[in-house]
Scaffold this motif. Structure first.
Motif, short mmCIF file in Angstrom:
data_model
loop_
_atom_site.label_atom_id
_atom_site.label_comp_id
_atom_site.label_asym_id
_atom_site.label_seq_id
_atom_site.Cartn_x
_atom_site.Cartn_y
_atom_site.Cartn_z
N THR A 9 37.88 40.87 98.36
CA THR A 9 38.29 40.18 99.58
C THR A 9 38.65 41.21 100.64
N ARG A 10 39.27 40.74 101.72
CA ARG A 10 39.68 41.66 102.79
C ARG A 10 40.76 42.62 102.31
N ILE A 11 41.49 42.27 101.24
CA ILE A 11 42.46 43.18 100.65
C ILE A 11 41.74 44.01 99.59
N ALA A 12 41.50 45.27 99.89
CA ALA A 12 40.78 46.16 98.97
C ALA A 12 41.77 47.10 98.30
N GLY A 153 47.46 33.32 93.60
CA GLY A 153 46.30 34.00 94.18
C GLY A 153 46.41 34.22 95.67
N GLU A 154 45.50 35.03 96.17
CA GLU A 154 45.50 35.41 97.58
C GLU A 154 45.34 34.22 98.52
N GLY A 155 44.67 33.16 98.04
CA GLY A 155 44.42 32.00 98.89
C GLY A 155 45.38 30.85 98.69
N VAL A 156 46.48 31.08 98.00
CA VAL A 156 47.36 29.97 97.62
C VAL A 156 47.97 29.26 98.83
N GLU A 157 48.25 29.97 99.90
CA GLU A 157 48.87 29.33 101.06
C GLU A 157 47.93 28.34 101.75
N LEU A 158 46.64 28.46 101.52
CA LEU A 158 45.68 27.54 102.12
C LEU A 158 45.77 26.15 101.52
N VAL A 159 46.25 26.06 100.28
CA VAL A 159 46.22 24.78 99.56
C VAL A 159 47.59 24.29 99.10
N SER A 160 48.62 25.11 99.22
CA SER A 160 49.91 24.78 98.62
C SER A 160 50.52 23.50 99.19
N ASP A 161 50.46 23.31 100.49
CA ASP A 161 51.07 22.11 101.09
C ASP A 161 50.41 20.83 100.58
N ALA A 162 49.07 20.83 100.54
CA ALA A 162 48.35 19.64 100.09
C ALA A 162 48.61 19.36 98.62
N VAL A 163 48.70 20.41 97.81
CA VAL A 163 48.95 20.24 96.37
C VAL A 163 50.36 19.71 96.13
N LEU A 164 51.34 20.26 96.84
CA LEU A 164 52.71 19.78 96.68
C LEU A 164 52.86 18.33 97.14
N LYS A 165 52.15 17.98 98.19
CA LYS A 165 52.20 16.60 98.68
C LYS A 165 51.67 15.63 97.64
N LYS A 166 50.65 16.04 96.90
CA LYS A 166 50.03 15.15 95.92
C LYS A 166 50.77 15.14 94.59
N TYR A 167 51.25 16.31 94.13
CA TYR A 167 51.80 16.41 92.78
C TYR A 167 53.28 16.75 92.72
N LEU A 176 54.55 34.41 96.80
CA LEU A 176 54.75 35.82 97.13
C LEU A 176 53.61 36.64 96.55
N HIS A 177 52.44 36.56 97.18
CA HIS A 177 51.29 37.28 96.66
C HIS A 177 51.40 38.76 97.00
N PRO A 179 49.57 42.11 97.47
CA PRO A 179 48.18 42.53 97.71
C PRO A 179 47.62 43.46 96.64
N SER A 180 48.49 44.19 95.96
CA SER A 180 48.01 45.14 94.96
C SER A 180 48.08 44.60 93.54
N SER A 181 48.45 43.32 93.36
CA SER A 181 48.62 42.80 92.00
C SER A 181 47.31 42.77 91.22
N ARG A 182 46.18 42.49 91.91
CA ARG A 182 44.91 42.43 91.19
C ARG A 182 44.54 43.77 90.58
N ILE A 183 44.83 44.86 91.29
CA ILE A 183 44.42 46.17 90.78
C ILE A 183 45.23 46.56 89.54
N TYR A 184 46.48 46.11 89.46
CA TYR A 184 47.27 46.33 88.25
C TYR A 184 46.64 45.58 87.07
N SER A 185 46.26 44.33 87.30
CA SER A 185 45.62 43.55 86.24
C SER A 185 44.28 44.16 85.85
N LEU A 186 43.55 44.68 86.83
CA LEU A 186 42.25 45.29 86.56
C LEU A 186 42.40 46.50 85.65
N SER A 187 43.41 47.32 85.90
CA SER A 187 43.66 48.49 85.06
C SER A 187 44.03 48.07 83.64
#
Length: 226
Positions: A9-12, A153-167, A176-177, A179-187
């Protein structure tokens, strides 16, 4: 010593680790400049840590889904280093990397990253179900997931309001995403697969593309090489 590369993504990010434990990493926000920024970032990381490049044991790379061009840059760079150094390459899906920190918490985990202006990539990780990577309109996403899960995930803010409204409180959201969490998991995951000698075939390895436009572009590139 191991090198990990994530340009999904845009976060490299790039990192150096030893036996799966992070030693040094760089993360930055890229605006369609992965092809210009990635190699200097790798070179700078290696030089700053005084690591001989021939001491690398393997390369880990995030394989997507994600941006078409950004994934190609990361994958081609990782494959080039693997071939030139004669070391294994290990590719791990990006959504797996986003979900990894939450997999031990006892609930299904849904990781989300952005796919254009109105779509997302996502996957639900549940021990009882096979992993499937999907693309969805943001508006349709709440109807495609379980009532109880951890959303991350990095895109969680795009869907969080709609998901909370439904469930409501049935969904736990990690807002609290890091940006460097994926690279830790990758290692971490990369080293586990290295110990298991679970390497990828470099000749068959390609990014994970889910959108029809990405698949079409990938096919054009394959035909252009022949």
């Amino acid at each position: 010593m191991e090198l990990s590369i994530d340009t999904s993504t845009r976060i490299a990010s790039v990192s150096l680790s030893r036996k799966g434990k992070m030693l040094s990493q760089i993360s930055w926000e890229s605006e369609q400049n992965h092809s210009i920024e990635l190699v200097p970032a790798i070179r700078g990381l290696i030089e700053r840590n005084s690591i001989p490049i021939d001491s690398l044991k393997f390369i880990s790379v995030a394989s997507g889904p994600g941006g078409f061009s950004s994934l190609r840059v990361g994958m081609s760079t990782a494959k080039g280093l693997s071939q030139s150094l004669g070391i294994p390459i290990i590719a791990i899906p990006t959504l797996d990397l986003e979900a990894e920190p939450f997999r031990s918490l006892g609930l299904p985990v849904c990781s989300v990253i952005q796919s254009g202006k109105s779509r997302i990539y996502f996957s639900v990780f549940d021990s009882s179900d096979p992993i499937e990577y999907k693309v969805s309109e943001i508006s349709e996403f709440p109807d495609m997931i379980p009532r109880k899960l951890i959303l991350c995930g990095e895109g969680v803010e795009l869907v969080s309001d709609a998901v909370l409204k439904k469930y409501g409180d049935g969904v736990k959201i990690s807002k609290l995403h890091n940006p460097s969490s994926r690279i830790y998991s990758l290692s971490k995951i990369g080293y586990k697969r290295y110990l298991e000698r679970d390497f990828d075939n470099i000749d068959k390895l390609a990014p994970i593309y889910l959108r029809s436009s990405q698949l079409a572009n990938a096919q054009k590139n394959i035909k252009g090489v022949k």
